[in-house]
Write a protein that holds these residues in place. Sequence first.
Motif, short mmCIF file in Angstrom:
data_model
loop_
_atom_site.label_atom_id
_atom_site.label_comp_id
_atom_site.label_asym_id
_atom_site.label_seq_id
_atom_site.Cartn_x
_atom_site.Cartn_y
_atom_site.Cartn_z
N GLU A 89 0.83 -1.21 0.00
CA GLU A 89 0.00 0.00 0.00
C GLU A 89 0.86 1.27 0.00
O GLU A 89 0.38 2.35 -0.30
CB GLU A 89 -0.93 0.02 1.22
CG GLU A 89 -1.89 -1.15 1.28
CD GLU A 89 -2.84 -1.17 0.10
OE1 GLU A 89 -3.31 -0.11 -0.32
OE2 GLU A 89 -3.11 -2.28 -0.41
N VAL A 90 2.14 1.10 0.32
CA VAL A 90 3.04 2.24 0.45
C VAL A 90 4.04 2.30 -0.70
O VAL A 90 4.38 3.39 -1.17
CB VAL A 90 3.79 2.19 1.80
CG1 VAL A 90 4.73 3.38 1.97
CG2 VAL A 90 2.80 2.11 2.96
N ASP B 102 2.56 6.22 -0.95
CA ASP B 102 2.00 6.96 0.19
C ASP B 102 3.14 7.49 1.04
O ASP B 102 3.74 6.74 1.82
CB ASP B 102 1.10 6.04 1.02
CG ASP B 102 0.41 6.75 2.17
OD1 ASP B 102 0.67 7.95 2.38
OD2 ASP B 102 -0.37 6.10 2.86
N PRO C 159 2.22 7.26 5.52
CA PRO C 159 1.30 6.20 5.93
C PRO C 159 0.99 6.26 7.43
O PRO C 159 1.77 6.81 8.21
CB PRO C 159 2.06 4.93 5.57
CG PRO C 159 3.48 5.31 5.69
CD PRO C 159 3.54 6.74 5.21
#
Length: 62
Positions: free
Chosen positions: A22-23, A36, A39
Amino acid sequence: MDIVVQTSACVGAGQCALVAPEVFDQDDDGIVLLLDPSPEGADADAATRAARLCPARAIALA
């Protein structure tokens, strides 16, 4: 948490994208892409682990 990546240091090992998808991601050459930069929660924990696993130390946390 703020993340800075040094793409010129990246060796394309991909540990960051595996540990914190997700990062982080990778471009077509395998170089880290920061998805991101700030985060939170579980993603911040995963980013911290990814930074520790990076063989090139291309990920800095602040």
